[in-house]
Design a protein around this motif. Structure first.
Motif, PDB file in Angstrom:
ATOM      1  N   VAL A  44       0.784  -1.149   0.091  1.00  0.00           N
ATOM      2  CA  VAL A  44       0.089   0.017   0.096  1.00  0.00           C
ATOM      3  C   VAL A  44       0.865   1.112   0.023  1.00  0.00           C
ATOM      4  CG1 VAL A  44      -1.909   1.226   1.343  1.00  0.00           C
ATOM      5  CG2 VAL A  44      -1.739  -1.091   1.142  1.00  0.00           C
ATOM      6  N   CYS A  45       1.056   2.101  -1.012  1.00  0.00           N
ATOM      7  CA  CYS A  45       1.607   3.131  -1.435  1.00  0.00           C
ATOM      8  C   CYS A  45       1.064   4.466  -0.859  1.00  0.00           C
ATOM      9  CB  CYS A  45       2.124   3.123  -2.733  1.00  0.00           C
ATOM     10  SG  CYS A  45       3.263   2.021  -3.307  1.00  0.00           S
ATOM     11  N   SER A  46      -0.540   4.349  -1.163  1.00  0.00           N
ATOM     12  CA  SER A  46      -1.289   5.587  -0.512  1.00  0.00           C
ATOM     13  C   SER A  46      -2.730   4.868  -0.549  1.00  0.00           C
ATOM     14  CB  SER A  46      -1.266   6.860  -1.531  1.00  0.00           C
ATOM     15  OG  SER A  46      -1.704   6.403  -2.727  1.00  0.00           O
ATOM     16  N   GLN A  47      -3.617   5.753   0.148  1.00  0.00           N
ATOM     17  CA  GLN A  47      -4.950   5.093  -0.064  1.00  0.00           C
ATOM     18  C   GLN A  47      -5.594   5.003  -1.524  1.00  0.00           C
ATOM     19  OE1 GLN A  47      -7.748   8.098   1.560  1.00  0.00           O
ATOM     20  NE2 GLN A  47      -9.362   6.803   1.706  1.00  0.00           N
ATOM     21  N   SER A  48      -4.807   5.503  -2.548  1.00  0.00           N
ATOM     22  CA  SER A  48      -5.321   5.061  -3.658  1.00  0.00           C
ATOM     23  C   SER A  48      -4.671   4.279  -4.569  1.00  0.00           C
ATOM     24  CB  SER A  48      -5.948   6.474  -4.504  1.00  0.00           C
ATOM     25  OG  SER A  48      -4.836   6.993  -4.855  1.00  0.00           O
ATOM     26  N   ARG A  49      -3.403   3.772  -4.128  1.00  0.00           N
ATOM     27  CA  ARG A  49      -2.346   3.058  -4.837  1.00  0.00           C
ATOM     28  C   ARG A  49      -1.857   1.977  -4.155  1.00  0.00           C
ATOM     29  NH1 ARG A  49       3.598   4.684  -6.528  1.00  0.00           N
ATOM     30  NH2 ARG A  49       3.830   3.215  -8.315  1.00  0.00           N
ATOM     31  N   VAL A  50      -2.145   0.940  -4.600  1.00  0.00           N
ATOM     32  CA  VAL A  50      -1.531  -0.623  -4.126  1.00  0.00           C
ATOM     33  C   VAL A  50      -1.078  -1.268  -5.269  1.00  0.00           C
ATOM     34  CG1 VAL A  50      -2.306  -2.710  -3.275  1.00  0.00           C
ATOM     35  CG2 VAL A  50      -3.809  -0.573  -2.527  1.00  0.00           C
ATOM     36  N   VAL A  51       0.637  -1.443  -4.930  1.00  0.00           N
ATOM     37  CA  VAL A  51       1.253  -1.863  -6.028  1.00  0.00           C
ATOM     38  C   VAL A  51       1.448  -3.525  -5.788  1.00  0.00           C
ATOM     39  CG1 VAL A  51       3.710  -1.918  -7.106  1.00  0.00           C
ATOM     40  CG2 VAL A  51       2.469   0.222  -6.572  1.00  0.00           C
ATOM     41  N   VAL A  52       1.302  -4.488  -6.682  1.00  0.00           N
ATOM     42  CA  VAL A  52       1.561  -5.905  -6.543  1.00  0.00           C
ATOM     43  C   VAL A  52       2.802  -6.328  -7.570  1.00  0.00           C
ATOM     44  CG1 VAL A  52      -0.670  -6.301  -5.588  1.00  0.00           C
ATOM     45  CG2 VAL A  52      -0.253  -6.154  -8.335  1.00  0.00           C
ATOM     46  N   LEU A  83      -5.307 -13.114 -13.322  1.00  0.00           N
ATOM     47  CA  LEU A  83      -4.693 -12.248 -12.635  1.00  0.00           C
ATOM     48  C   LEU A  83      -4.785 -10.778 -13.080  1.00  0.00           C
ATOM     49  CD1 LEU A  83      -1.145 -13.158 -11.742  1.00  0.00           C
ATOM     50  CD2 LEU A  83      -2.888 -12.748 -10.214  1.00  0.00           C
ATOM     51  N   VAL A  84      -4.966 -10.723 -14.273  1.00  0.00           N
ATOM     52  CA  VAL A  84      -5.615  -8.905 -14.858  1.00  0.00           C
ATOM     53  C   VAL A  84      -6.907  -8.871 -14.202  1.00  0.00           C
ATOM     54  CG1 VAL A  84      -6.309  -7.779 -16.701  1.00  0.00           C
ATOM     55  CG2 VAL A  84      -4.132  -9.081 -16.735  1.00  0.00           C
ATOM     56  N   ARG A  85      -7.776  -9.743 -14.363  1.00  0.00           N
ATOM     57  CA  ARG A  85      -9.394  -9.584 -13.866  1.00  0.00           C
ATOM     58  C   ARG A  85      -9.218  -9.339 -12.413  1.00  0.00           C
ATOM     59  NH1 ARG A  85     -10.416 -13.671 -17.457  1.00  0.00           N
ATOM     60  NH2 ARG A  85     -10.670 -15.136 -16.024  1.00  0.00           N
ATOM     61  N   HIS A  86      -8.397 -10.164 -11.355  1.00  0.00           N
ATOM     62  CA  HIS A  86      -8.202  -9.928 -10.059  1.00  0.00           C
ATOM     63  C   HIS A  86      -7.716  -8.629  -9.755  1.00  0.00           C
ATOM     64  CE1 HIS A  86      -7.716 -11.100  -5.952  1.00  0.00           C
ATOM     65  NE2 HIS A  86      -6.344 -10.825  -6.126  1.00  0.00           N
ATOM     66  N   GLY A  87      -6.402  -8.348 -10.483  1.00  0.00           N
ATOM     67  CA  GLY A  87      -6.049  -7.073 -10.354  1.00  0.00           C
ATOM     68  C   GLY A  87      -6.826  -5.891 -10.596  1.00  0.00           C
ATOM     69  N   ASP A  88      -7.711  -6.074 -11.592  1.00  0.00           N
ATOM     70  CA  ASP A  88      -8.750  -4.759 -11.814  1.00  0.00           C
ATOM     71  C   ASP A  88      -9.795  -4.929 -10.871  1.00  0.00           C
ATOM     72  OD1 ASP A  88      -7.428  -4.178 -13.862  1.00  0.00           O
ATOM     73  OD2 ASP A  88      -9.043  -5.429 -15.588  1.00  0.00           O
ATOM     74  N   ALA A  89     -10.458  -6.003 -10.302  1.00  0.00           N
ATOM     75  CA  ALA A  89     -11.378  -6.254  -9.302  1.00  0.00           C
ATOM     76  C   ALA A  89     -10.847  -5.310  -7.968  1.00  0.00           C
ATOM     77  CB  ALA A  89     -11.685  -7.398  -8.996  1.00  0.00           C
ATOM     78  N   ASN A  90      -9.506  -5.633  -7.697  1.00  0.00           N
ATOM     79  CA  ASN A  90      -8.920  -4.807  -6.436  1.00  0.00           C
ATOM     80  C   ASN A  90      -8.322  -3.452  -6.625  1.00  0.00           C
ATOM     81  OD1 ASN A  90      -9.494  -7.123  -4.218  1.00  0.00           O
ATOM     82  ND2 ASN A  90      -8.476  -8.168  -5.955  1.00  0.00           N
ATOM     83  N   ARG A  91      -8.416  -2.914  -7.944  1.00  0.00           N
ATOM     84  CA  ARG A  91      -7.843  -1.737  -8.167  1.00  0.00           C
ATOM     85  C   ARG A  91      -6.123  -1.930  -7.891  1.00  0.00           C
ATOM     86  NH1 ARG A  91     -11.430   3.083  -6.745  1.00  0.00           N
ATOM     87  NH2 ARG A  91     -10.732   3.800  -8.597  1.00  0.00           N
ATOM     88  N   TYR A  92      -5.491  -2.767  -8.149  1.00  0.00           N
ATOM     89  CA  TYR A  92      -4.300  -3.156  -8.099  1.00  0.00           C
ATOM     90  C   TYR A  92      -3.121  -2.305  -9.240  1.00  0.00           C
ATOM     91  CZ  TYR A  92      -4.747  -6.687  -4.352  1.00  0.00           C
ATOM     92  OH  TYR A  92      -4.958  -7.399  -3.365  1.00  0.00           O
ATOM     93  N   GLU A  93      -2.342  -2.220  -8.931  1.00  0.00           N
ATOM     94  CA  GLU A  93      -1.346  -1.294  -9.861  1.00  0.00           C
ATOM     95  C   GLU A  93      -0.114  -2.332 -10.048  1.00  0.00           C
ATOM     96  OE1 GLU A  93       1.770   2.365 -10.332  1.00  0.00           O
ATOM     97  OE2 GLU A  93      -0.340   2.758  -9.476  1.00  0.00           O
TER      98      GLU A  93
END
Length: 129
Positions: A44-52, A83-93
């Motif tokens: 978690v980098c910020s409230q709106s940014r989660v990097v995986v 994984l793309v669908r999972h990332g999209d659903a969780n708003r991952y970057e």
């Protein structure tokens, strides 16, 4: 718009069928392990940014791997799509271009598969061909 949605659903059914052939009853377990690997290494980098992580490796029993190769399966691409669908659903970057590499490996701890991830900033798509 309706045609696009039907096309996406048909593609998802095709991918699910491919994975079901490849992994039979272990499909859901493997997909959960892949998602868990992604989630457990989220930063978690910020409230709106989660990097995986963006580079994943799925090690398979050599016999299963050979069978997939024999059938000409594109399991790596199907797993990447999951994984793309999972990332999209969780708003991952993603930390970079997303890749899932499927490789044979003897001596797996559960005898079936192992999922690992890493961050690779400058991955070329053709590097895993």
């Amino acid at each position: 718009m309706g045609t696009l949605i039907r096309w996406e659903r048909a593609l998802e059914r095709w991918q699910d069928a491919l994975l079901a052939k490849a992994f039979r009853s272990e499909q859901v377990e493997l997909l959960d392990a892949l998602r868990h690997e992604c989630d457990s290494h989220a930063v978690v980098c910020s409230q709106s940014r989660v990097v995986v992580p963006n580079a994943y490796e799925v090690e398979l029993d050599p016999d299963v791997y050979r069978e997939l190769r024999r059938r000409g399966g594109r399991v790596g691409q199907a797993l990447t799509d999951v994984l793309v669908r999972h990332g999209d659903a969780n708003r991952y970057e993603w930390a970079g271009p997303l890749t899932v590499r499927v490789v044979p490996s003897a001596g797996l701890p559960n005898g079936r598969y192992r999922v690992t991830s890493s961050v690779m900033h400058h991955v070329r798509v053709d590097a895993f061909a």
